[in-house]
Design a protein around this motif. Structure first.
Motif, PDB file in Angstrom:
ATOM      1  N   TYR A 165       0.833  -1.206   0.000  1.00 25.92           N
ATOM      2  CA  TYR A 165       0.000   0.000   0.000  1.00 25.92           C
ATOM      3  C   TYR A 165       0.867   1.254   0.000  1.00 25.92           C
ATOM      4  CZ  TYR A 165      -3.013   3.674   1.771  1.00 25.92           C
ATOM      5  OH  TYR A 165      -3.656   4.858   1.959  1.00 25.92           O
TER       6      TYR A 165
ATOM      7  N   LEU B  25      -5.951  -1.578  -4.291  1.00 28.40           N
ATOM      8  CA  LEU B  25      -5.064  -0.428  -4.463  1.00 28.40           C
ATOM      9  C   LEU B  25      -5.447   0.448  -5.654  1.00 28.40           C
ATOM     10  CD1 LEU B  25      -1.647  -2.192  -3.761  1.00 28.40           C
ATOM     11  CD2 LEU B  25      -2.828  -0.571  -2.275  1.00 28.40           C
TER      12      LEU B  25
ATOM     13  N   THR C 227      -9.657   1.686  -0.819  1.00 25.57           N
ATOM     14  CA  THR C 227      -8.297   1.421  -0.351  1.00 25.57           C
ATOM     15  C   THR C 227      -8.175   1.577   1.163  1.00 25.57           C
ATOM     16  OG1 THR C 227      -7.425   2.205  -2.471  1.00 25.57           O
ATOM     17  CG2 THR C 227      -5.866   2.004  -0.656  1.00 25.57           C
TER      18      THR C 227
ATOM     19  N   LYS D 256      -7.983  -1.352   4.198  1.00 24.13           N
ATOM     20  CA  LYS D 256      -6.841  -1.397   5.106  1.00 24.13           C
ATOM     21  C   LYS D 256      -7.314  -1.393   6.561  1.00 24.13           C
ATOM     22  CE  LYS D 256      -2.538   1.044   6.192  1.00 24.13           C
ATOM     23  NZ  LYS D 256      -1.750   2.292   5.986  1.00 24.13           N
TER      24      LYS D 256
END
Length: 278
Positions: A15, A136, A142, A146
């Protein structure tokens, strides 16, 4: 299970190191917001023009006594109303046509940025790589993804080999209803729609796409779920398949927001990853 968990141990590193690769996606999102902002401003202008026109007509008819006086030049009001109507009519037509063009441009931009980003990020055609790449490459999911991984300590295998029904299995599937209700990722996917990825080890032709669309069409009809994005990854993509998908995306005959075909050729034999990591 442990080997699959290892596949995602470096997710945070990926990331961080690929932030520059998803700048195009972020730019696409920003552009989309700008487009809709311009559209909203045009509607504000039209609302003002309509308001002035209505007030002028009411003033001429004498309905609004507050605006009525002996000094009012009715001829000026009439001319002003006619001019405003003549200006408003083509403006409405322009906005409608512009919106269609801009929506198509926006869809194409998002499609190209997602495809390009995924091709760069994916090391090979494995499902684990496809999951990391799509996360991503789509700016909306995104950060929520996460957060989900860190808060649940998940090995992320719940997104792999997911069955929509007994006849439809996807290598990668991100579905809001399969996630805890309190997570931000679920809320984002509720709005975005399902993200589905199918990987094949052959060339994707028109028949392959037709079969996939047919199975998804039955699934959507039975469940009424919203599918935001379907990605079909193969060794190569035939020209017929590309043309067929473009027709589907433009005509929206299937209740899928966007379909993407992506080629990811196999690595040469001397570049293959070893199967034994010990």
């Amino acid at each position: 299970m442990s080997s699959k968990k290892e596949n995602f141990e470096d997710f945070n590193d990926i990331y961080n190191s690929h932030q520059s690769l998803i700048l195009t996606t972020r730019f696409g999102i920003t552009s989309a917001k700008l487009i809709h902002s311009v559209e909203k401003n045009l509607y504000v202008v039209m609302a003002i023009i309509v308001s002035i026109t209505v007030l002028s007509i009411l003033n001429i008819s004498g309905i609004l006594d507050y605006f009525y006086s002996e000094d009012v030049d009715y001829h000026v009001d009439v001319i002003l109303s006619i001019i405003l109507v003549l200006v408003l009519a083509p403006l409405i037509s322009l906005v409608i046509k512009s919106r269609k063009v801009l929506d198509k441009w926006n869809d194409m931009f998002e499609k190209n940025t997602i495809t390009t980003s995924m091709k760069i990020i994916m090391a090979n055609r494995r499902k684990e790589e496809a999951l990391k790449a799509v996360v991503l490459s789509i700016g909306q999911i995104t950060e929520p993804f996460k957060e989900y991984k860190e808060s649940t300590k998940s090995d992320l295998t719940e997104f792999l080999d997911v069955s929509l029904d007994k006849n439809t299995i996807f290598d990668v599937a991100m579905i809001a209803d399969n996630l805890p209700p309190t997570t931000r990722l679920k809320k984002v996917l509720d709005e975005f729609g399902m993200i589905l990825i199918k990987i094949v080890d052959v060339t994707v032709d028109k028949k392959t796409v037709e079969n996939l669309i047919k199975s998804l069409g039955s699934y959507v009809s039975n469940t009424h779920y919203n599918i935001g994005l379907v990605i079909l990854i193969g060794e190569e993509i035939s020209e017929e398949a590309h043309l067929f998908v473009n027709q589907i995306n433009n005509n929206k005959r299937v209740k899928i927001d966007q379909i993407i075909l992506m080629s990811k050729p196999s690595l040469n034999s001397h570049e293959q990853f070893p199967t034994n990591f010990t």
